[in-house]
Enzyme design. Structure first.
Site, short mmCIF file in Angstrom:
data_model
loop_
_atom_site.label_atom_id
_atom_site.label_comp_id
_atom_site.label_asym_id
_atom_site.label_seq_id
_atom_site.Cartn_x
_atom_site.Cartn_y
_atom_site.Cartn_z
N LEU A 137 0.84 -1.18 0.00
CA LEU A 137 0.00 0.00 0.00
C LEU A 137 0.88 1.24 0.00
O LEU A 137 1.99 1.23 0.55
CB LEU A 137 -0.90 0.03 1.24
CG LEU A 137 -1.92 -1.11 1.40
CD1 LEU A 137 -2.66 -0.96 2.73
CD2 LEU A 137 -2.90 -1.15 0.24
N ASP A 138 0.38 2.32 -0.62
CA ASP A 138 1.07 3.59 -0.56
C ASP A 138 1.26 4.01 0.89
O ASP A 138 0.51 3.58 1.78
CB ASP A 138 0.27 4.68 -1.27
CG ASP A 138 0.17 4.45 -2.78
OD1 ASP A 138 0.99 3.69 -3.31
OD2 ASP A 138 -0.74 5.03 -3.40
N ARG A 139 2.23 4.88 1.13
CA ARG A 139 2.54 5.33 2.49
C ARG A 139 1.30 5.85 3.22
O ARG A 139 1.08 5.56 4.39
CB ARG A 139 3.62 6.42 2.44
CG ARG A 139 4.06 6.91 3.81
CD ARG A 139 5.21 7.91 3.68
NE ARG A 139 4.75 9.13 3.04
CZ ARG A 139 4.24 10.17 3.71
NH1 ARG A 139 4.12 10.12 5.02
NH2 ARG A 139 3.85 11.24 3.07
#
Length: 297
Positions: A137-139
């Site tokens: 997942l993105d940050r």
């Protein structure tokens, strides 16, 4: 002494005679995995005796595969971190990633990644494994991250992903009002003006997102939505929602406002996969985080 992951099968009455190589192929052990086993400390046994892949098998033979020991990457050390564990057994670990931390270290953030937190958890609990993320997942995206504890488990789930049998659902807050369900079928490629940003473009990769509105959020002039993906392109949800004029709240990279959310309002709410060792479907769910819930409540 590192512990090797081991798995055994009994050759069925209808399976033999067959070469060990072909039997293992049916068990989805790849050529690359066999090479890894041969040269990096693994072994193949039939009825307790070490054999090569050319061994002829008969019904009732017991095949045992000893995989090479897992080796933790030397460039990444564990860091103490409170993990919200959603599911765990000897093969898989699923955690609810909070927003604000990357899945793995990056050149922008070397420390504080989920991977480092998981490695510390492994160290504290005597789990001899490295970090094999099934999905990332993105940050600033929160929610379910599934992690394999050994190479074979990771290989099997990667095959499920390729076949489209690893399913994830997302919850998000989109700006504006989305009244009815819709499908966004628009190819996504790199934006040549940015090393991070993606965009809809004719020569991009095929990408399909299904959007279902759940609730109008009058307080922030937005809509709580559910999303199902047919494909898994980088920033797919963010790009597609921006493309139709409903960017994610807080997603200023793709046109969203930070007036109400300080990060993109995107949460991986559910992951469903076929557990290859338990031989049943596993569904893992993660509740919405507080920063999204306060606008829904």
């Amino acid at each position: 002494m590192k512990k090797n992951f081991t798995i055994s099968w009994t050759v069925g009455a209808n399976d033999g005679p067959v070469l060990l190589r072909e039997f293992l192929k049916k068990k989805r052990i790849s050529k690359a995995a066999l090479t890894d086993i041969k040269f990096n400390g693994g072994a193949l046994y039939v009825n307790g005796k070490e054999e090569s892949v050319r061994k002829q098998l008969a019904a009732s033979d017991i095949v045992t595969v000893i995989f090479p020991p897992e080796t933790v990457s030397t460039h990444m050390e564990g860091i103490p971190m409170a993990l919200d564990i959603l599911f765990e057994d000897e093969h898989f670990l699923a955690v609810n990633k909070p927003p604000g931390i990357p899945t793995i270290p990056s050149r922008y953030q070397q420390n504080g990644s989920l991977a480092q937190g998981v490695l510390h958890y492994y160290e504290c609990n005597g789990i001899e494994a490295t970090f094999h993320a099934v999905n990332r997942l993105d940050r600033d995206t929160s929610g379910v991250v599934l992690i394999a504890k050994h190479r074979f488990a990771h290989s099997l789930l990667s095959q499920q992903q390729t076949a489209g049998n690893y399913h994830r659902k997302y919850a998000a807050i989109a700006e504006g009002e989305i009244v009815s369900p819709l499908t966004i079928d628009a190819p996504i490629g790199r934006n040549t003006d940015s090393i991070i940003e993606r965009k809809v473009c004719e020569d991009g990769q095929h990408a399909v997102t299904h959007v279902t509105p759940l609730k109008k959020l009058s307080a922030i002039e937005g809509t709580l939505i559910k999303l199902n993906l047919e494909t898994g392109r980088t920033h797919q949800i963010r790009v597609h929602l921006s493309y139709i004029g409903h960017p994610l709240a807080g997603d200023d990279l793709y046109g969203g406002s930070k007036d109400y959310m300080k990060r993109q309002a995107l949460h991986s709410s559910e992951a469903a996969f076929y557990h290859p060792f338990l031989e049943k479907e596993i569904i893992v769910k993660a509740e919405l985080p507080e920063d999204m819930m306060k606008w829904i409540d």
